[in-house]
Scaffold this motif. Structure first.
Motif, PDB file in Angstrom:
ATOM      1  N   PRO A   1      -4.010   4.288  11.528  1.00 19.23           N
ATOM      2  CA  PRO A   1      -5.264   4.453  10.776  1.00 19.23           C
ATOM      3  C   PRO A   1      -5.064   4.930   9.337  1.00 19.23           C
ATOM      4  O   PRO A   1      -5.869   4.604   8.454  1.00 19.23           O
ATOM      5  CB  PRO A   1      -6.033   5.498  11.603  1.00 19.23           C
ATOM      6  CG  PRO A   1      -5.454   5.413  12.974  1.00 19.23           C
ATOM      7  CD  PRO A   1      -4.017   5.074  12.774  1.00 19.23           C
ATOM      8  N   GLU A   2      -3.985   5.683   9.061  1.00 18.19           N
ATOM      9  CA  GLU A   2      -3.795   6.214   7.707  1.00 18.19           C
ATOM     10  C   GLU A   2      -3.600   5.110   6.676  1.00 18.19           C
ATOM     11  O   GLU A   2      -3.824   5.318   5.480  1.00 18.19           O
ATOM     12  CB  GLU A   2      -2.596   7.152   7.683  1.00 18.19           C
ATOM     13  CG  GLU A   2      -1.257   6.465   7.941  1.00 18.19           C
ATOM     14  CD  GLU A   2      -0.111   7.446   8.102  1.00 18.19           C
ATOM     15  OE1 GLU A   2       0.758   7.481   7.227  1.00 18.19           O
ATOM     16  OE2 GLU A   2      -0.111   8.182   9.112  1.00 18.19           O
ATOM     17  N   THR A   3      -3.186   3.915   7.124  1.00 17.11           N
ATOM     18  CA  THR A   3      -2.987   2.815   6.180  1.00 17.11           C
ATOM     19  C   THR A   3      -4.315   2.302   5.630  1.00 17.11           C
ATOM     20  O   THR A   3      -4.338   1.604   4.613  1.00 17.11           O
ATOM     21  CB  THR A   3      -2.247   1.648   6.849  1.00 17.11           C
ATOM     22  OG1 THR A   3      -3.018   1.162   7.955  1.00 17.11           O
ATOM     23  CG2 THR A   3      -0.887   2.112   7.362  1.00 17.11           C
ATOM     24  N   LEU A   4      -5.397   2.651   6.297  1.00 18.64           N
ATOM     25  CA  LEU A   4      -6.709   2.168   5.869  1.00 18.64           C
ATOM     26  C   LEU A   4      -7.210   2.883   4.614  1.00 18.64           C
ATOM     27  O   LEU A   4      -7.983   2.311   3.831  1.00 18.64           O
ATOM     28  CB  LEU A   4      -7.711   2.360   7.013  1.00 18.64           C
ATOM     29  CG  LEU A   4      -9.033   1.587   6.944  1.00 18.64           C
ATOM     30  CD1 LEU A   4      -8.766   0.094   6.911  1.00 18.64           C
ATOM     31  CD2 LEU A   4      -9.910   1.954   8.142  1.00 18.64           C
ATOM     32  N   ILE A   5      -6.770   4.126   4.395  1.00 19.82           N
ATOM     33  CA  ILE A   5      -7.288   4.916   3.271  1.00 19.82           C
ATOM     34  C   ILE A   5      -6.978   4.260   1.922  1.00 19.82           C
ATOM     35  O   ILE A   5      -7.889   3.989   1.127  1.00 19.82           O
ATOM     36  CB  ILE A   5      -6.750   6.357   3.321  1.00 19.82           C
ATOM     37  CG1 ILE A   5      -7.076   7.012   4.678  1.00 19.82           C
ATOM     38  CG2 ILE A   5      -7.305   7.170   2.170  1.00 19.82           C
ATOM     39  CD1 ILE A   5      -8.543   7.065   4.995  1.00 19.82           C
ATOM     40  N   PRO A   6      -5.701   3.973   1.584  1.00 17.59           N
ATOM     41  CA  PRO A   6      -5.454   3.316   0.297  1.00 17.59           C
ATOM     42  C   PRO A   6      -6.040   1.913   0.216  1.00 17.59           C
ATOM     43  O   PRO A   6      -6.387   1.444  -0.879  1.00 17.59           O
ATOM     44  CB  PRO A   6      -3.921   3.298   0.205  1.00 17.59           C
ATOM     45  CG  PRO A   6      -3.435   3.405   1.593  1.00 17.59           C
ATOM     46  CD  PRO A   6      -4.447   4.254   2.308  1.00 17.59           C
ATOM     47  N   ALA A   7      -6.163   1.240   1.353  1.00 18.90           N
ATOM     48  CA  ALA A   7      -6.741  -0.103   1.347  1.00 18.90           C
ATOM     49  C   ALA A   7      -8.217  -0.053   0.933  1.00 18.90           C
ATOM     50  O   ALA A   7      -8.680  -0.858   0.119  1.00 18.90           O
ATOM     51  CB  ALA A   7      -6.601  -0.741   2.726  1.00 18.90           C
ATOM     52  N   VAL A   8      -8.960   0.894   1.491  1.00 17.24           N
ATOM     53  CA  VAL A   8     -10.377   1.027   1.128  1.00 17.24           C
ATOM     54  C   VAL A   8     -10.512   1.461  -0.331  1.00 17.24           C
ATOM     55  O   VAL A   8     -11.388   0.974  -1.064  1.00 17.24           O
ATOM     56  CB  VAL A   8     -11.086   2.019   2.065  1.00 17.24           C
ATOM     57  CG1 VAL A   8     -12.508   2.305   1.589  1.00 17.24           C
ATOM     58  CG2 VAL A   8     -11.101   1.481   3.492  1.00 17.24           C
ATOM     59  N   ARG A   9      -9.654   2.373  -0.773  1.00 15.17           N
ATOM     60  CA  ARG A   9      -9.687   2.781  -2.185  1.00 15.17           C
ATOM     61  C   ARG A   9      -9.500   1.572  -3.111  1.00 15.17           C
ATOM     62  O   ARG A   9     -10.183   1.424  -4.117  1.00 15.17           O
ATOM     63  CB  ARG A   9      -8.579   3.804  -2.456  1.00 15.17           C
ATOM     64  CG  ARG A   9      -8.876   5.213  -1.980  1.00 15.17           C
ATOM     65  CD  ARG A   9      -7.986   6.194  -2.728  1.00 15.17           C
ATOM     66  NE  ARG A   9      -8.130   7.539  -2.221  1.00 15.17           N
ATOM     67  CZ  ARG A   9      -7.188   8.218  -1.571  1.00 15.17           C
ATOM     68  NH1 ARG A   9      -6.019   7.653  -1.358  1.00 15.17           N
ATOM     69  NH2 ARG A   9      -7.396   9.448  -1.153  1.00 15.17           N
ATOM     70  N   ALA A  10      -8.540   0.718  -2.749  1.00 13.40           N
ATOM     71  CA  ALA A  10      -8.269  -0.467  -3.562  1.00 13.40           C
ATOM     72  C   ALA A  10      -9.480  -1.392  -3.590  1.00 13.40           C
ATOM     73  O   ALA A  10      -9.867  -1.905  -4.648  1.00 13.40           O
ATOM     74  CB  ALA A  10      -7.050  -1.205  -3.021  1.00 13.40           C
ATOM     75  N   ALA A  11     -10.083  -1.621  -2.426  1.00 11.92           N
ATOM     76  CA  ALA A  11     -11.239  -2.514  -2.359  1.00 11.92           C
ATOM     77  C   ALA A  11     -12.422  -1.964  -3.160  1.00 11.92           C
ATOM     78  O   ALA A  11     -13.147  -2.720  -3.813  1.00 11.92           O
ATOM     79  CB  ALA A  11     -11.645  -2.732  -0.900  1.00 11.92           C
ATOM     80  N   LEU A  54       0.822  -1.207   0.000  1.00 11.26           N
ATOM     81  CA  LEU A  54       0.000   0.000   0.000  1.00 11.26           C
ATOM     82  C   LEU A  54       0.861   1.263   0.000  1.00 11.26           C
ATOM     83  O   LEU A  54       1.975   1.283   0.521  1.00 11.26           O
ATOM     84  CB  LEU A  54      -0.911   0.005   1.223  1.00 11.26           C
ATOM     85  CG  LEU A  54      -2.011  -1.064   1.236  1.00 11.26           C
ATOM     86  CD1 LEU A  54      -2.769  -1.026   2.552  1.00 11.26           C
ATOM     87  CD2 LEU A  54      -2.973  -0.871   0.070  1.00 11.26           C
ATOM     88  N   ASN A  55       0.306   2.295  -0.579  1.00  9.82           N
ATOM     89  CA  ASN A  55       1.002   3.576  -0.691  1.00  9.82           C
ATOM     90  C   ASN A  55       0.779   4.392   0.580  1.00  9.82           C
ATOM     91  O   ASN A  55      -0.104   5.233   0.657  1.00  9.82           O
ATOM     92  CB  ASN A  55       0.483   4.331  -1.918  1.00  9.82           C
ATOM     93  CG  ASN A  55       1.266   5.590  -2.184  1.00  9.82           C
ATOM     94  OD1 ASN A  55       2.313   5.816  -1.597  1.00  9.82           O
ATOM     95  ND2 ASN A  55       0.757   6.434  -3.066  1.00  9.82           N
ATOM     96  N   THR A  56       1.594   4.112   1.586  1.00  7.04           N
ATOM     97  CA  THR A  56       1.490   4.820   2.862  1.00  7.04           C
ATOM     98  C   THR A  56       2.874   5.264   3.304  1.00  7.04           C
ATOM     99  O   THR A  56       3.889   4.715   2.868  1.00  7.04           O
ATOM    100  CB  THR A  56       0.884   3.921   3.961  1.00  7.04           C
ATOM    101  OG1 THR A  56       1.773   2.823   4.196  1.00  7.04           O
ATOM    102  CG2 THR A  56      -0.476   3.388   3.548  1.00  7.04           C
ATOM    103  N   SER A  57       2.909   6.239   4.206  1.00  4.19           N
ATOM    104  CA  SER A  57       4.195   6.720   4.709  1.00  4.19           C
ATOM    105  C   SER A  57       4.631   5.975   5.962  1.00  4.19           C
ATOM    106  O   SER A  57       5.797   6.054   6.359  1.00  4.19           O
ATOM    107  CB  SER A  57       4.102   8.219   5.025  1.00  4.19           C
ATOM    108  OG  SER A  57       3.100   8.460   6.004  1.00  4.19           O
ATOM    109  N   ARG A  58       3.703   5.252   6.602  1.00  2.73           N
ATOM    110  CA  ARG A  58       4.042   4.519   7.829  1.00  2.73           C
ATOM    111  C   ARG A  58       3.702   3.038   7.669  1.00  2.73           C
ATOM    112  O   ARG A  58       2.932   2.654   6.804  1.00  2.73           O
ATOM    113  CB  ARG A  58       3.276   5.089   9.037  1.00  2.73           C
ATOM    114  CG  ARG A  58       3.612   6.537   9.356  1.00  2.73           C
ATOM    115  CD  ARG A  58       2.835   7.017  10.563  1.00  2.73           C
ATOM    116  NE  ARG A  58       3.039   8.432  10.826  1.00  2.73           N
ATOM    117  CZ  ARG A  58       4.075   8.937  11.490  1.00  2.73           C
ATOM    118  NH1 ARG A  58       4.992   8.118  11.966  1.00  2.73           N
ATOM    119  NH2 ARG A  58       4.194  10.229  11.679  1.00  2.73           N
ATOM    120  N   LYS A  59       4.292   2.239   8.537  1.00  2.37           N
ATOM    121  CA  LYS A  59       4.015   0.811   8.522  1.00  2.37           C
ATOM    122  C   LYS A  59       2.658   0.533   9.158  1.00  2.37           C
ATOM    123  O   LYS A  59       2.004   1.423   9.693  1.00  2.37           O
ATOM    124  CB  LYS A  59       5.127   0.049   9.244  1.00  2.37           C
ATOM    125  CG  LYS A  59       6.479   0.174   8.541  1.00  2.37           C
ATOM    126  CD  LYS A  59       7.552  -0.672   9.207  1.00  2.37           C
ATOM    127  CE  LYS A  59       8.879  -0.549   8.458  1.00  2.37           C
ATOM    128  NZ  LYS A  59       9.941  -1.388   9.076  1.00  2.37           N
TER     129      LYS A  59
END
Length: 618
Positions: free
Chosen positions: A143-153, A105-110
């Motif tokens: 929580p910020e990792t959830l944004i690209p994940a939801v976009r992908a889904a 995922l395209n995130t800045s944190r793990k």
């Protein structure tokens, strides 16, 4: 007792180095463990160590060269590989494939620590205590990792679950310090999606004009460390990748042809890029695929699916198709010989002709899935889902339609533009086209020679820029569609080329000069004038004189055109015509000649010699 610094703990856990101060004597050692496929002699790593202290890995050959070398070896061995397009089915057998795709995922944190997800920095320079499973450390969901994940889904047409939970998947390997991976096995955050594949996506001809493949679920999980093999059985570990957020996309077993499986993985990459969910594609390791393959006889309608085997970590679209074909053929051969297919995990090497056994298949009991006791449920607000759905932008299929129908591109070129540089190449194309249209203004078609602006721009954005990357470094393409060759500079080159003010050869030389920064930004026209590179084309009479000179020495070739004109030959000798074009180009001043004008003049002269007044084909 004084608190031990994290760096000191890291040196102890990774390298076995103990501080010399205190009651214990310092005894450095190196981690070692046995594996099922051989003895791992040494695993070395460092936390925050300077790059100069870490040896560099040997240079690997580019993917294209590896494929060429493998093809040469196959040819030398006398083994002729059947073309994939003719190898999609086996009479009497049905293939079934399910795919698991892992995408970073395209995130800045793990996923569970605040460490950065940088892939270009020094090894082991972005490692938090939890990433190394240091005792006492706890996972903290970001929580910020959830944004690209939801976009992908959403791009995969999935239903977003209001509540999802994390589970532990237990296994021991040197790339997983905790001895388990955190994933979402029982309650993933997305379910019940689908992907529409069309013939232009490259599916097998047997699937007709289109096919829909179901998505069972999409789940969040953490990545493992990066392992780099070295000579003499040495393995290097980079823990920067531990904990990087992934999504695992699990399809339903609804694919029956190898080409369609490869097309699905390719389409998933395009979809994830379109919503900015994925870091990078298969070519750079940001997306990996595992395929589950089974076969059964078609003469028994009541038989269930055959025993499946899993092929792990396929890293290219071609590898997906080739590995499925090889495993299908292996299973059929085993069954026809009276054998039994074992459920197992198998591997695939680039350029191979068969899969290889890695280990027996592990199931739920072996992984010992259990709810993670350190993490609470993930609750997703429907308003967030609604906002992300409304701001997702243009879908790839819609953009492909626009490129084909509005701009006149072929389906292959349109899809290539969308896939390259994580979608930045198509934005670069739009920028070039806008700058070119601004230069052309209201110029009428009669004043412009050659291809339409859109197809010419696409050709250069794909193929001419592609030639640069074959022999040089990356284009440094940015997400907003700019690179080392500014879109305005390429538009200036194409403008003069379209108006027949420079030749294609000069245009390519200008492109290289811009790339090497020999020409300043915005200085294309000045460079043409300074070097007197303007195209001063030969007159019609000069073209005709050169054509006549060449034809007088090629009576045998002219006779073939005569036979075609008289109806004695069905096929027009286009290849012979191109040979004559090349000969005329070499006979005259190339810098003042246009191949299209040469071809037109030759056709006219041949018509007059063969059958006066009759137009030839071609």
């Amino acid at each position: 007792m004084a608190r031990i610094p994290t760096t000191e703990l890291g040196r102890y856990l990774l390298l076995g180095q103990i501080n010399r101060q205190g009651c214990l004597r310092r005894r450095p050692f190196q981690l070692a463990t046995a594996t099922s496929i051989g003895q791992l002699r040494r695993v070395s790593s460092s936390v925050g160590a300077p790059t100069s202290s870490v040896p560099t890995s040997p240079t690997t050959a580019p993917l294209r060269k590896q494929l060429k070398d493998q093809a040469k070896l196959l040819k030398a061995s006398g083994h002729k590989k059947k073309k994939n397009v003719d190898n999609q089915t086996v009479p009497g057998w049905e293939l079934t494939v399910g795919i698991e795709i892992h995408a970073q995922l395209n995130t800045s944190r793990k996923l569970f620590s605040a460490a950065a997800t940088s892939f270009n920095d020094s090894p082991n320079s972005h490692v938090a205590p939890f990433d190394l499973a240091i005792p006492g450390s706890q996972p903290i969901f970001q929580p910020e990792t959830l944004i690209p994940a939801v976009r992908a889904a959403l791009a995969l047409n999935c239903e977003i679950q209001h509540t999802s939970r994390f589970d532990r998947k237990h296994y021991f390997h040197w790339d997983q310090p905790a001895g388990y991976q955190i994933t979402q096995f029982y309650e993933p955050f997305a379910r019940n999606g689908y992907i529409e594949l069309m013939s232009r996506d490259g599916i097998a001809a047997q699937d007709g004009q289109g096919i829909r493949v179901g998505i069972q679920q999409v789940q969040l999980e953490q990545d493992t460390a990066k392992t780099t093999a070295q000579p003499d059985g040495v393995q290097w570990l980079d823990f920067n990748r531990v904990g990087v957020p992934l999504i695992e996309i699990i399809t339903r077993p609804e694919i029956h042809h190898p080409a369609t499986a490869a097309a699905l993985v390719r389409k998933v990459q395009v979809l994830l890029n379109s919503v900015d969910a994925c870091v990078s594609g298969m070519e750079t390791g940001g997306l990996r695929a595992d395929v589950n393959v089974s076969v059964r006889r078609t003469d028994d309608a009541t038989a269930g699916l055959g025993t499946r085997t899993e092929i792990k970590n396929l890293s290219s679209f071609k590898a997906v198709e080739d590995a499925i074909i090889a495993e299908r053929d292996r299973q059929i051969a085993v069954l026809e010989a009276g054998g039994v297919i074992a459920g197992e995990t198998r591997g695939w090497s680039l350029g191979s002709t068969e899969t290889r056994r890695l280990r027996g298949k592990e199931g739920e009991v072996d992984y010992r899935y259990m709810p993670d006791p350190d993490l609470g449920p993930v609750v997703i607000d429907p308003k967030l889902v609604e906002y992300l759905a409304s701001s997702s932008g243009v879908r790839p299929d819609d953009e492909t339609d626009e490129l084909i129908h509005k701009h006149g591109l072929t389906a292959k070129d349109a899809i290539s533009l969308l896939m390259l540089d994580n979608g930045a190449r198509v934005q670069y194309f739009y920028n070039v086209l806008d700058a070119l249209d601004a230069r052309l203004g209201n110029a009428s078609c009669e004043t412009i020679v050659g291809q339409p602006a859109s197809t010419l721009a696409a050709n250069w954005c794909l193929h001419e820029l592609g030639k640069l990357t074959e022999v040089s470094s990356d284009l440094d393409m940015t997400p907003d569609g700019e690179c080392r060759i500014r879109s305005a500079d390429l538009a200036a080159i194409l403008y003069h080329l379209m108006r027949k003010e420079i030749t294609a050869k000069v245009a390519r030389e200008l492109l290289w000069s811009v790339y090497r920064e020999d020409i300043s930004r915005g200085g294309v026209t000045d460079a043409i004038a300074a070097g007197d590179l303007w195209f001063h084309e030969l007159s019609e009479a000069e073209y005709t004189a050169l054509a006549d000179t060449v034809l007088r020495g090629e009576e045998k070739i002219v006779a073939e055109f005569t036979r075609h004109a008289e109806g004695k030959s069905k096929q027009y000798p286009q290849g012979k015509l191109m040979f004559l074009v090349g000969k005329v180009m070499r006979a005259g001043p190339e810098q003042r000649m246009d191949p299209a004008s040469v071809e037109r003049t030759l056709k006219a002269r041949i018509d007059q010699v063969c059958v006066p007044g009759v137009q030839t084909q071609g």
